[in-house]
Enzyme design. Structure first.
Site, PDB file in Angstrom:
ATOM      1  N   ARG A  59       0.670  -1.077   0.114  1.00 48.36           N
ATOM      2  CA  ARG A  59      -0.282  -0.177  -0.135  1.00 48.36           C
ATOM      3  C   ARG A  59       0.941   1.449  -0.106  1.00 48.36           C
ATOM      4  O   ARG A  59       1.877   1.006  -0.205  1.00 48.36           O
ATOM      5  CB  ARG A  59      -0.694   0.462   0.850  1.00 48.36           C
ATOM      6  CG  ARG A  59      -0.649  -0.446   2.391  1.00 48.36           C
ATOM      7  CD  ARG A  59       0.647  -0.207   3.166  1.00 48.36           C
ATOM      8  NE  ARG A  59       0.549   1.661   3.618  1.00 48.36           N
ATOM      9  CZ  ARG A  59       1.059   1.804   4.028  1.00 48.36           C
ATOM     10  NH1 ARG A  59       2.666   1.850   3.422  1.00 48.36           N
ATOM     11  NH2 ARG A  59       1.221   3.452   4.145  1.00 48.36           N
ATOM     12  N   GLY A  60       0.134   2.286  -0.084  1.00 44.53           N
ATOM     13  CA  GLY A  60       0.873   3.813   0.453  1.00 44.53           C
ATOM     14  C   GLY A  60       1.053   3.764  -1.809  1.00 44.53           C
ATOM     15  O   GLY A  60       1.382   3.200  -2.494  1.00 44.53           O
ATOM     16  N   ALA A  61       1.216   4.994  -1.971  1.00 46.58           N
ATOM     17  CA  ALA A  61       0.744   5.810  -3.437  1.00 46.58           C
ATOM     18  C   ALA A  61       2.156   5.406  -4.144  1.00 46.58           C
ATOM     19  O   ALA A  61       1.422   4.066  -5.307  1.00 46.58           O
ATOM     20  CB  ALA A  61      -0.025   6.875  -3.865  1.00 46.58           C
ATOM     21  N   ARG A 119      -7.889  -0.474  -6.664  1.00 46.51           N
ATOM     22  CA  ARG A 119      -8.082   1.130  -5.332  1.00 46.51           C
ATOM     23  C   ARG A 119      -7.785   2.415  -6.155  1.00 46.51           C
ATOM     24  O   ARG A 119      -7.220   2.290  -6.860  1.00 46.51           O
ATOM     25  CB  ARG A 119      -7.147   0.325  -4.319  1.00 46.51           C
ATOM     26  CG  ARG A 119      -6.777  -0.233  -3.767  1.00 46.51           C
ATOM     27  CD  ARG A 119      -5.427  -0.567  -2.302  1.00 46.51           C
ATOM     28  NE  ARG A 119      -6.042   0.282  -1.328  1.00 46.51           N
ATOM     29  CZ  ARG A 119      -5.318   1.747  -0.647  1.00 46.51           C
ATOM     30  NH1 ARG A 119      -4.508   1.381  -0.346  1.00 46.51           N
ATOM     31  NH2 ARG A 119      -6.050   1.876   0.399  1.00 46.51           N
ATOM     32  N   GLN A 228      -1.628   2.303  10.136  1.00 47.41           N
ATOM     33  CA  GLN A 228      -0.558   2.175   9.326  1.00 47.41           C
ATOM     34  C   GLN A 228       0.981   3.344  10.136  1.00 47.41           C
ATOM     35  O   GLN A 228       1.790   3.408   9.761  1.00 47.41           O
ATOM     36  CB  GLN A 228      -0.249   3.183   7.727  1.00 47.41           C
ATOM     37  CG  GLN A 228      -1.630   2.346   6.931  1.00 47.41           C
ATOM     38  CD  GLN A 228      -3.013   2.933   6.773  1.00 47.41           C
ATOM     39  OE1 GLN A 228      -3.626   2.979   7.977  1.00 47.41           O
ATOM     40  NE2 GLN A 228      -3.644   2.637   5.815  1.00 47.41           N
ATOM     41  N   ASP A 269      -2.005  10.991  -2.051  1.00 47.57           N
ATOM     42  CA  ASP A 269      -2.628   9.471  -2.926  1.00 47.57           C
ATOM     43  C   ASP A 269      -3.165  10.531  -4.414  1.00 47.57           C
ATOM     44  O   ASP A 269      -2.975   9.586  -5.409  1.00 47.57           O
ATOM     45  CB  ASP A 269      -3.475   9.395  -2.821  1.00 47.57           C
ATOM     46  CG  ASP A 269      -3.033   8.078  -1.304  1.00 47.57           C
ATOM     47  OD1 ASP A 269      -3.059   8.557   0.198  1.00 47.57           O
ATOM     48  OD2 ASP A 269      -2.912   7.370  -1.159  1.00 47.57           O
ATOM     49  N   ASN A 279      -5.423  12.530   0.788  1.00 44.75           N
ATOM     50  CA  ASN A 279      -4.521  11.634   1.583  1.00 44.75           C
ATOM     51  C   ASN A 279      -5.762  10.905   2.286  1.00 44.75           C
ATOM     52  O   ASN A 279      -6.806  11.313   2.777  1.00 44.75           O
ATOM     53  CB  ASN A 279      -3.017  12.318   1.904  1.00 44.75           C
ATOM     54  CG  ASN A 279      -2.468  11.271   2.767  1.00 44.75           C
ATOM     55  OD1 ASN A 279      -1.744  10.601   1.764  1.00 44.75           O
ATOM     56  ND2 ASN A 279      -2.056  11.958   4.252  1.00 44.75           N
ATOM     57  N   LYS A 280      -4.506   9.989   3.311  1.00 48.25           N
ATOM     58  CA  LYS A 280      -5.747   9.120   4.351  1.00 48.25           C
ATOM     59  C   LYS A 280      -6.308   9.900   5.254  1.00 48.25           C
ATOM     60  O   LYS A 280      -6.332  10.680   5.371  1.00 48.25           O
ATOM     61  CB  LYS A 280      -4.124   8.356   5.195  1.00 48.25           C
ATOM     62  CG  LYS A 280      -5.024   7.794   6.305  1.00 48.25           C
ATOM     63  CD  LYS A 280      -5.976   6.043   5.748  1.00 48.25           C
ATOM     64  CE  LYS A 280      -5.310   5.521   4.647  1.00 48.25           C
ATOM     65  NZ  LYS A 280      -6.487   4.413   4.207  1.00 48.25           N
TER      66      LYS A 280
END
Ligand code: MRU
Length: 370
Positions: A59-61, A119, A228, A269, A279-280
């Site tokens: 995960r993570g852009a 995603r 996270q 993201d 973002n998150k």
């Protein structure tokens, strides 16, 4: 241990001496196992990679960008071996023995589209898919074989991984220059090495400032619901020897009020043309708190995270995830709202730190024209 000893988050591993096709796997850090265990997962087919992406094992852009590119290559390996058709019970119509690169591209495209949609929020996933497909398209024009076209895509994906690290180190250097000596930085989610191929974006800024001796402390938000920040950011900062403290998301404003935060640095993201940034979930309230306390709020992201096709953040697709990430109690199923991302308006962002320099949010498109 130090930052340089952190593991590569995602890599293409194949037999020595080959063109990258034979015996290929995508080797991932299995992030659901952290911080308890550092485990690698050798992913052997695109379907398995899609599971890894959907379940947040990777995960993570920027890491999703690499997963997209490597995933297209894995799909290509399956097509060449005929395994893809057998596994999906479908007929791509592609016969490696008798068809060339054009038919290969035609069979690859629907698999690539499926992968890109796993995603929706991080634009990097679709970007990475497109980068690998672009290499196949260019190979088709050259009239090469399907296998050579695939080798070009693998080479392109590996180049993206090299560029990711170079970009993150540049982001780190540009971002560190924005911080005061003795900086205390607050961050959210994990925009570190684990969210990229290596080094990190927001944490790249932290690592560069730490190496320069100007970083005093990092405060990491827990980052509900999946943690996270608690699991991944705290793990990698500890591995890297960076002084850090974990707090629940709701404690960030109190830390700011207590005068303990000099800057907020987060990842992204997707960044719209006007600088609005997804973002998150929990990033937007952090930006509001920072503005109230007069603390600069920076976004650190590679230019591949900018989506010039969207005029502002209202068009950014937001992923909604399973209610059980928020509460998982047998026999109790309340109605749950679980968007994975929020959009921080450009007006709350002091600067966007890219590998090409620091930009005012409203001028972020200039970074693409360099
Ligand atoms: O759901 P995740 O873990 O993929 O969300 C990750 C984030 O929101 C990160 O902050 C963002 O992708 C930037 S990573 C350099």
């Amino acid at each position: 241990m130090g930052v340089e000893a952190l593991p590569r988050t995602i890599a293409w591993v194949a037999q020595d001496g080959a063109d990258g096709v034979d015996g290929a796997v995508v080797r991932l850090v299995e992030q659901r196992e952290l911080p308890a265990r550092l485990v690698f997962w050798d992913v052997r087919c695109v379907e398995e990679l899609e599971d890894a992406i959907a379940s947040l094992a990777v995960r993570g852009a920027p890491a999703l960008g690499l997963a997209g590119a490597f995933g297209v290559c894995l799909a290509g390996v399956e097509l060449l071996s005929g395994a893809g058709d057998r596994r999906h019970g479908s007929e791509s119509g592609f016969d490696a023995a008798s068809h060339g690169a054009e038919a290969f591209l035609g069979a690859l495209e629907p698999l690539a589209r499926h992968l890109a949609a796993v995603r929706p929020t991080a634009v990097n996933l679709a970007w990475g898919v497109e980068q690998a497909l672009g290499a196949v398209r260019a190979a088709v024009v050259q009239g090469v074989s399907a296998r050579t076209a695939l080798a070009h895509a693998i080479a392109q994906a590996q180049e993206l991984a090299r560029e990711d690290e170079v970009a993150n180190r540049a982001i780190g250097a540009y971002g560190a220059a924005l911080l005061p000596d003795g900086a205390r930085v607050l961050t959210h989610c994990n925009a570190g090495s684990l969210a990229c191929g290596f080094y990190g974006t927001a944490l790249g800024v932290v690592y560069a400032a730490f190496e320069q001796g100007k970083l005093a402390h990092v405060y990491a938000d827990e980052t509900r619901p999946v943690g996270q920040g608690a699991r991944l950011t705290m793990w990698e900062l500890t591995q890297a020897g960076v002084p850090c403290t974990l707090q629940c998301d709701g404690m960030a404003a109190s830390l700011m009020a207590a005068g303990k935060v000099d800057a907020v640095v987060v990842g992204a993201d997707r960044i719209a043309a006007n600088g609005d940034t997804a973002n998150k979930i929990g990033t937007y309230p952090l930006a509001i708190s920072a503005a109230y306390h007069g603390i600069p709020f920076y976004v650190a992201a590679p230019t591949s995270t900018v989506d010039a096709s969207l005029p502002d953040g209202s068009g950014i697709p937001i992923e909604y995830r399973d209610a059980r990430e928020v509460i998982d109690v047998e026999g109790f199923s309340p109605d749950v709202f679980n968007p994975s991302f929020d959009v921080t308006p450009a007006a709350l962002i002091a600067g966007i730190v890219t590998e090409r320099g620091v930009y005012e949010p409203g001028e972020i498109l200039q970074a693409l024209s360099l």
